[in-house]
Write an enzyme that holds these catalytic residues in place. Structure first.
Site, PDB file in Angstrom:
ATOM      1  N   GLU A 195     -48.898 -69.471 -17.220  1.00 57.25           N
ATOM      2  CA  GLU A 195     -50.267 -69.682 -17.682  1.00 57.25           C
ATOM      3  C   GLU A 195     -51.271 -69.417 -16.559  1.00 57.25           C
ATOM      4  O   GLU A 195     -50.954 -69.576 -15.378  1.00 57.25           O
ATOM      5  CB  GLU A 195     -50.446 -71.124 -18.183  1.00 57.25           C
ATOM      6  CG  GLU A 195     -49.645 -71.402 -19.442  1.00 57.25           C
ATOM      7  CD  GLU A 195     -50.001 -72.726 -20.114  1.00 57.25           C
ATOM      8  OE1 GLU A 195     -50.071 -72.736 -21.350  1.00 57.25           O
ATOM      9  OE2 GLU A 195     -50.209 -73.734 -19.421  1.00 57.25           O
ATOM     10  N   CYS A 237     -57.492 -69.116 -11.930  1.00 56.24           N
ATOM     11  CA  CYS A 237     -56.446 -69.929 -11.325  1.00 56.24           C
ATOM     12  C   CYS A 237     -55.123 -69.317 -11.776  1.00 56.24           C
ATOM     13  O   CYS A 237     -54.832 -69.304 -12.975  1.00 56.24           O
ATOM     14  CB  CYS A 237     -56.602 -71.362 -11.833  1.00 56.24           C
ATOM     15  SG  CYS A 237     -55.250 -72.438 -11.363  1.00 56.24           S
ATOM     16  N   CYS A 247     -41.590 -74.810 -11.309  1.00 60.60           N
ATOM     17  CA  CYS A 247     -41.817 -75.265  -9.931  1.00 60.60           C
ATOM     18  C   CYS A 247     -40.726 -76.251  -9.531  1.00 60.60           C
ATOM     19  O   CYS A 247     -40.264 -77.038 -10.341  1.00 60.60           O
ATOM     20  CB  CYS A 247     -43.195 -75.939  -9.848  1.00 60.60           C
ATOM     21  SG  CYS A 247     -43.643 -76.448  -8.182  1.00 60.60           S
ATOM     22  N   CYS A 307     -43.751 -82.898  -7.992  1.00 65.80           N
ATOM     23  CA  CYS A 307     -44.858 -83.863  -7.886  1.00 65.80           C
ATOM     24  C   CYS A 307     -44.924 -84.663  -9.195  1.00 65.80           C
ATOM     25  O   CYS A 307     -44.903 -84.080 -10.283  1.00 65.80           O
ATOM     26  CB  CYS A 307     -46.180 -83.151  -7.636  1.00 65.80           C
ATOM     27  SG  CYS A 307     -46.177 -82.236  -6.096  1.00 65.80           S
ATOM     28  N   CYS A 365     -47.619 -83.914 -12.095  1.00 64.64           N
ATOM     29  CA  CYS A 365     -47.896 -82.516 -12.461  1.00 64.64           C
ATOM     30  C   CYS A 365     -46.968 -82.003 -13.563  1.00 64.64           C
ATOM     31  O   CYS A 365     -45.748 -82.150 -13.476  1.00 64.64           O
ATOM     32  CB  CYS A 365     -47.755 -81.636 -11.216  1.00 64.64           C
ATOM     33  SG  CYS A 365     -48.155 -79.912 -11.536  1.00 64.64           S
ATOM     34  N   CYS A 386     -56.298 -79.058 -13.789  1.00 66.27           N
ATOM     35  CA  CYS A 386     -55.291 -79.154 -12.719  1.00 66.27           C
ATOM     36  C   CYS A 386     -54.072 -79.929 -13.178  1.00 66.27           C
ATOM     37  O   CYS A 386     -54.192 -81.034 -13.706  1.00 66.27           O
ATOM     38  CB  CYS A 386     -55.848 -79.915 -11.515  1.00 66.27           C
ATOM     39  SG  CYS A 386     -57.185 -79.108 -10.745  1.00 66.27           S
TER      40      CYS A 386
HETATM   41  N1  SAH Z   1     -48.131 -76.166  -5.667  1.00 66.08           N
HETATM   42  C1  SAH Z   1     -49.461 -76.085  -5.214  1.00 66.08           C
HETATM   43  C2  SAH Z   1     -50.468 -75.601  -6.254  1.00 66.08           C
HETATM   44  C3  SAH Z   1     -50.399 -76.233  -7.616  1.00 66.08           C
HETATM   45  S1  SAH Z   1     -51.470 -77.359  -8.327  1.00 66.08           S
HETATM   46  C4  SAH Z   1     -49.912 -77.409  -4.632  1.00 66.08           C
HETATM   47  O1  SAH Z   1     -49.150 -78.362  -4.704  1.00 66.08           O
HETATM   48  O2  SAH Z   1     -50.987 -77.479  -4.058  1.00 66.08           O
HETATM   49  C5  SAH Z   1     -53.076 -77.356  -7.812  1.00 66.08           C
HETATM   50  C6  SAH Z   1     -53.583 -78.760  -7.530  1.00 66.08           C
HETATM   51  O3  SAH Z   1     -53.602 -79.618  -8.695  1.00 66.08           O
HETATM   52  C7  SAH Z   1     -52.723 -79.488  -6.514  1.00 66.08           C
HETATM   53  O4  SAH Z   1     -53.526 -80.152  -5.601  1.00 66.08           O
HETATM   54  C8  SAH Z   1     -51.973 -80.461  -7.379  1.00 66.08           C
HETATM   55  O5  SAH Z   1     -51.432 -81.508  -6.645  1.00 66.08           O
HETATM   56  C9  SAH Z   1     -53.044 -80.868  -8.355  1.00 66.08           C
HETATM   57  N2  SAH Z   1     -52.526 -81.536  -9.556  1.00 66.08           N
HETATM   58  C10 SAH Z   1     -51.311 -81.419 -10.111  1.00 66.08           C
HETATM   59  N3  SAH Z   1     -51.202 -82.189 -11.210  1.00 66.08           N
HETATM   60  C11 SAH Z   1     -52.393 -82.797 -11.361  1.00 66.08           C
HETATM   61  C12 SAH Z   1     -52.905 -83.695 -12.326  1.00 66.08           C
HETATM   62  N4  SAH Z   1     -52.170 -84.125 -13.352  1.00 66.08           N
HETATM   63  N5  SAH Z   1     -54.176 -84.119 -12.166  1.00 66.08           N
HETATM   64  C13 SAH Z   1     -54.941 -83.671 -11.142  1.00 66.08           C
HETATM   65  N6  SAH Z   1     -54.509 -82.813 -10.218  1.00 66.08           N
HETATM   66  C14 SAH Z   1     -53.239 -82.382 -10.312  1.00 66.08           C
END
Ligand code: SAH
Length: 355
Positions: A92, A105, A112, A116, A119, A333
């Site tokens: 996406e 984006c 992945c 986290c 996420c 995000c």
């Molecule tokens: N793998 C990379 C890029 C992916 S996500 C990274 O970890 O930075 C881009 C951003 O969105 C990251 O800062 C991630 O931690 C954040 N993110 C992921 N899930 C989220 C959520 N549910 N709410 C807000 N931010 C989130």
């Protein structure tokens, strides 16, 4: 097997064409078609002879992203695409319209590995890395569909860009080449959960991109609760690597901090965070955590978010609250996922219920 022509940098394409006995200006023409125009088929390269087009088609492939689904936010102009790749995998991307132009984006991997906890992109695991061409094709497909020029790129979609390092670097060089899309490296942000050796390596590449670190916690204990990578690299390793990136490139750092209600949003957390980044040339981007259905994380109250921001400002830290865009289409995000597998599961569930 046919070679992926769109993932070749300009110098590599010239070299390849030289080996094949083709003239340099042919490489220029083909590079422009692939990267400036973004064609998906050699047939579209109308300034080449039919003979050359069919030869190229015999030797090379052009990996593409085809729009499988498109969602347009009813709240803002945000658009989310579900792209189908040549091998049937899905990723996406999200396009946001700001006053300075369009930002996309993009995803860097199918799925992945980083895990986290907040996420959605990591829930279905990791499938494979994206090729440079597949990362760039997300930009081309969106531009073509929207009839606009995208000026800014953030690598904050599905995947960990620094876990697909070589393809990431090639993508950046291809994208910023003046013979192709010619997007300034300054308009590109790479977001990472903090792979320390890769951050240091990135600092050596002689690029002018912005580095964003997903920080999300003011100490290792809290960070471990949110991000498994914190077990591998402590903040005492991650932050010096970021500092090194700044020293080598002169690019101001971005720290992303997702505020999770009751977990990392207290005044004490803000105080510790201020101490952590003291002396670094940085900007903190606060992201109210976006809910995903598999987890019960809640957003901090508006007042708590404001207080957190005010506390950081008292310590003279540059801080903004990220505007939420595209939440109604799961385009914010952390909400991106390879939707297709979900839909298949739902389809199976539905048909089972019908029986
Ligand atoms: N793998 C990379 C890029 C992916 S996500 C990274 O970890 O930075 C881009 C951003 O969105 C990251 O800062 C991630 O931690 C954040 N993110 C992921 N899930 C989220 C959520 N549910 N709410 C807000 N931010 C989130």
């Amino acid at each position: 097997m046919k070679e992926d022509i769109k993932s070749l940098t300009y110098p590599a394409l010239c070299q390849r064409f030289g080996d094949l006995g083709l003239k340099r200006f042919r490489a220029d023409q083909v590079y422009a078609w692939l990267h400036k125009v973004g064609v998906q088929d050699f047939e579209e390269m109308t300034n080449l002879s039919k003979d050359l087009r069919s030869k190229l088609d015999e030797w090379f492939t052009i990996p593409a992203c085809r729009i499988e689904e498109k969602y347009v936010s009813a709240v803002d102009d945000t658009v989310k695409y579900l792209f189908r790749l040549n091998d049937g995998e899905y990723v996406e991307s999200v396009v946001m319209h700001y006053n300075y132009g369009y930002t996309i984006c993009v995803s860097s991997q199918v799925g992945c590995k980083m895990g986290c906890t907040f996420c959605a992109s990591t829930l279905a695991g990791f499938q494979r890395n994206l090729l440079p061409a597949e990362i760039e094709s997300q930009v081309h497909a969106a531009q073509k569909d929207l009839g606009c020029r995208i000026s800014h790129i953030v690598m904050m979609g599905i995947g960990e860009p620094l876990d697909n390092y070589d393809n990431l670097i090639r993508f950046i060089r291809i994208l910023s080449d003046e013979k192709g899309q010619n997007i300034s490296q300054r308009n590109l942000t790479v977001s990472t959960c903090g792979l320390v050796p890769r951050i240091r390596q990135l600092a050596e590449e002689d690029l002018t991109i912005t580095l964003a670190l997903s920080l999300h916690a003011p100490n290792d204990e809290k960070r471990k609760e949110l991000m498994p990578i914190a077990y591998k690299y402590s903040l005492s390793e991650v932050l010096p690597a970021c500092k090194y990136y700044f020293e080598k490139t002169g690019r101001r750092l971005t720290f992303e901090y997702s505020l999770v209600g009751g977990k990392n949003d207290s005044q004490e957390d803000a105080r510790q965070l201020a101490g952590l980044v003291r002396g670094l040339n940085c900007h903190i981007n606060l992201i109210p955590v976006n809910p995903i259905k598999e987890r019960n994380f809640v957003q901090s109250d508006k007042k708590v978010i404001e207080n957190f921001k005010n506390k950081l400002e008292k310590y003279r830290i540059n801080v903004t609250i990220r505007r939420e865009m595209g939440r109604d289409i799961d385009g914010a995000c952390g909400q991106l996922r390879k939707k297709y597998s979900d839909r298949q599961e739902n389809a199976t569930k539905d048909s089972a219920e019908e029986k």
